[in-house]
Design a protein around this motif. Structure first.
Motif, PDB file in Angstrom:
ATOM      1  N   MET A 240      -2.739   3.825  12.542  1.00 14.32           N
ATOM      2  CA  MET A 240      -1.875   4.579  11.631  1.00 14.32           C
ATOM      3  C   MET A 240      -2.217   4.297  10.175  1.00 14.32           C
ATOM      4  SD  MET A 240       2.265   4.665  11.554  1.00 14.32           S
ATOM      5  CE  MET A 240       2.506   3.119  10.717  1.00 14.32           C
ATOM      6  N   HIS A 241      -2.634   5.347   9.493  1.00 15.20           N
ATOM      7  CA  HIS A 241      -3.031   5.221   8.096  1.00 15.20           C
ATOM      8  C   HIS A 241      -1.824   5.311   7.171  1.00 15.20           C
ATOM      9  CE1 HIS A 241      -6.100   5.194   5.104  1.00 15.20           C
ATOM     10  NE2 HIS A 241      -5.717   6.336   4.582  1.00 15.20           N
ATOM     11  N   ARG A 254       4.545   0.486   8.280  1.00  7.85           N
ATOM     12  CA  ARG A 254       3.168   0.710   7.843  1.00  7.85           C
ATOM     13  C   ARG A 254       2.284  -0.247   8.637  1.00  7.85           C
ATOM     14  NH1 ARG A 254       1.281  -2.895   3.620  1.00  7.85           N
ATOM     15  NH2 ARG A 254       2.817  -4.514   3.205  1.00  7.85           N
ATOM     16  N   GLN A 255       1.019   0.128   8.796  1.00 10.39           N
ATOM     17  CA  GLN A 255       0.087  -0.764   9.493  1.00 10.39           C
ATOM     18  C   GLN A 255      -0.947  -1.257   8.496  1.00 10.39           C
ATOM     19  OE1 GLN A 255      -2.164   0.845  12.870  1.00 10.39           O
ATOM     20  NE2 GLN A 255      -2.218  -1.191  13.805  1.00 10.39           N
ATOM     21  N   VAL A 256      -1.144  -2.559   8.442  1.00  8.30           N
ATOM     22  CA  VAL A 256      -2.128  -3.102   7.501  1.00  8.30           C
ATOM     23  C   VAL A 256      -3.504  -3.115   8.168  1.00  8.30           C
ATOM     24  CG1 VAL A 256      -0.330  -4.504   6.396  1.00  8.30           C
ATOM     25  CG2 VAL A 256      -1.805  -5.554   8.122  1.00  8.30           C
ATOM     26  N   ALA A 257      -4.542  -3.282   7.354  1.00  7.83           N
ATOM     27  CA  ALA A 257      -5.913  -3.191   7.881  1.00  7.83           C
ATOM     28  C   ALA A 257      -6.163  -4.190   9.009  1.00  7.83           C
ATOM     29  CB  ALA A 257      -6.901  -3.415   6.731  1.00  7.83           C
ATOM     30  N   ARG A 258      -5.498  -5.345   8.988  1.00  9.88           N
ATOM     31  CA  ARG A 258      -5.683  -6.356  10.046  1.00  9.88           C
ATOM     32  C   ARG A 258      -5.044  -5.919  11.359  1.00  9.88           C
ATOM     33  NH1 ARG A 258      -4.679  -8.915   5.413  1.00  9.88           N
ATOM     34  NH2 ARG A 258      -2.431  -8.745   5.713  1.00  9.88           N
ATOM     35  N   LEU A 263       7.548  -3.622   9.427  1.00  3.80           N
ATOM     36  CA  LEU A 263       8.676  -2.696   9.631  1.00  3.80           C
ATOM     37  C   LEU A 263       9.895  -3.162   8.844  1.00  3.80           C
ATOM     38  CD1 LEU A 263       7.426  -3.339  12.844  1.00  3.80           C
ATOM     39  CD2 LEU A 263       8.587  -1.166  13.053  1.00  3.80           C
ATOM     40  N   GLY A 264      10.678  -2.195   8.398  1.00  5.98           N
ATOM     41  CA  GLY A 264      11.937  -2.518   7.730  1.00  5.98           C
ATOM     42  C   GLY A 264      13.014  -1.559   8.192  1.00  5.98           C
TER      43      GLY A 264
END
Ligand SMILES: Cc1cc2nc3c(=O)[nH]c(=O)nc-3n(C[C@H](O)[C@H](O)[C@H](O)COP(=O)(O)OP(=O)(O)OC[C@H]3O[C@@H](n4cnc5c(N)ncnc54)[C@H](O)[C@@H]3O)c2cc1C
Length: 386
Positions: A240-241, A254-258, A263-264
């Motif tokens: 997910m970008h 959001r998904q980080v590069a790692r 989530l919040g």
């Protein structure tokens, strides 16, 4: 052994080393002004360093968009300005609609924000499924702001303070402001008996704790603390970008590069005036919402949860501008869960207010006067004007 107080004379004193205070210190040094910043703990250790990392203009009240646009330019030059990219990416921010009413509301926002050229695209139907096959079935569509994005607050916020220090600001960490006085010309800010700072201008960037300083100068405002609940999963294969939000509030992720998903959603609990944590039931709800939104999170583990302490005013708008009562006092607080993106713009505005007494970006909506009792003189002059 006797200890002597360190006395520092400066052009501008700042209380609070979050992203607001630190970016103001940097902006002031770039204008050649001497600055001393007092931070009671470490710079970026509070809201500014523990937030979700959303760098989002979409969804802000229109009154904040000039400020958000100004900040957007600063974010574009982050490495040159603060020496790190802070994992900042213009990955896109997608706000999901789950009903016709949500979609109508997203359309309306695209319309009212059109003058700001956010580049918003409304996406639904087959295009939605094609562009994001990973979205759960409840999403009907949504609104994409392609140049909004995300960053790592733990890197970005302290880096503003470091950059200000490299530029010549005196950044005093583990130095709480314990008292402040004003003699009509100069502020005298004390940290116990260790440090005394004297300056004609004082900027109040004390975050959720800024109300006490304002109240001392006759400007008590109805600020209260909020504690967004946060969690992060173990690393998962990257899929997910975009950074996701949901129309009407609730979960965001959001998904980080790692590969980890941040989530919040929902509220944490205060442990005391300074500390907060995510609460078990909020995390349970978040887990259910997360799987509904992104079914492939079904077996993902949370590896950490946390919260933070953030200042909210009743209209969820900040107080940003000059004091109504005290010449030289400037406020910048109460950013209501959404100050990370606009922080670098706020820093520039605070520097302008300190130097020129006014800002080139419209900030009238954030005046502290909106919370102050109307004085007899003001009532009389308003009546005379009608
Ligand atoms: C969990 C969470 C998630 C969030 N997510 C987002 C997001 O995704 N996007 C977004 O745009 N915004 C987000 N926010 C909001 C954003 O983090 C804040 O609006 C912003 O960081 C506020 O910055 P600040 O400098 O005003 O406050 P802070 O970062 O809280 O800094 C204030 C500083 O003042 C210091 N201080 C207080 N009293 C004194 C004193 N007497 N002497 C010296 N120092 C003092 C404190 O120690 C603190 O470091 C979130 C906030 C939280 C808590």
């Amino acid at each position: 052994m006797t200890t002597s107080t360190r006395v520092i004379d400066t052009d501008v004193a700042i209380v609070g080393g979050g992203i607001m205070g630190a970016s103001a210190a940097l902006a002031l040094r770039r204008k050649g002004v001497s600055v001393v910043l007092l931070e009671r703990d470490l710079c970026g250790s509070r809201s500014s360093g523990v937030n979700y990392g959303g760098v989002r203009r979409q969804g802000r009240p229109v009154s904040q968009l000039p400020l958000a646009q100004r900040a957007h330019q600063v974010w574009a030059n982050l490495p040159a300005l603060i020496g790190t990219d802070g994992e900042y990416q213009r990955s896109g921010h997608f706000k999901i609609g789950r009903s016709e009413a949500d979609m109508a509301s997203l359309e309306k926002y695209a319309e009212v924000s059109r003058d700001f050229d956010l580049g918003i695209q409304l996406i639904s139907g087959a295009t939605l499924r094609e562009r994001c096959p990973w979205l759960g079935g409840r999403a009907m569509g949504g609104s994409l702001c392609p140049d909004d994005g995300q960053a790592n607050p733990r890197l970005v916020s302290p880096a503003f303070a470091l950059a200000a220090r490299r530029a010549g600001a005196q950044i005093l960490e583990r130095t709480p402001m314990t008292s402040v006085e004003h003699d009509g010309k100069l502020f005298t800010v004390r940290s116990g008996t260790a440090v005394t700072v004297r300056a004609p201008v004082l900027i109040n960037c004390a975050g959720a704790w800024a109300g006490a300083l304002a109240a001392q100068f006759g400007e008590a405002v109805p600020i209260h603390s909020g504690h967004p609940a946060m969690a992060v999963t173990e690393p998962l294969p990257f899929f997910m970008h975009w950074s996701l939000g949901v129309e009407g509030g609730g979960i965001y992720c959001r998904q980080v590069a790692r590969g980890n998903l941040v989530l919040g959603g929902g509220a944490g609990v205060a442990l005391d005036a300074d500390r907060a944590r995510s609460e078990r039931s909020a995390i349970a709800t978040l887990a259910v919402q997360a799987v509904e939104l992104l079914p492939q999170l079904k077996n993902a583990h949370f590896i950490r949860t946390w919260s933070g302490t953030e200042g909210y005013l009743p209209d969820r708008q900040p107080v940003l501008g000059k004091s109504h009562t005290t010449p030289g006092l400037i406020h910048g607080f109460g950013f209501a869960g959404a100050g990370f993106q606009i922080g670098p713009g706020v820093g520039e505005v605070l520097a302008e207010l300190a130097l020129d007494g006014r800002s080139t970006t419209p900030i009238a909506a954030f005046a502290i006067e909106r919370f102050l009792p109307t004085t007899v003189a003001e009532v009389a002059s308003t009546a005379a004007a009608h």
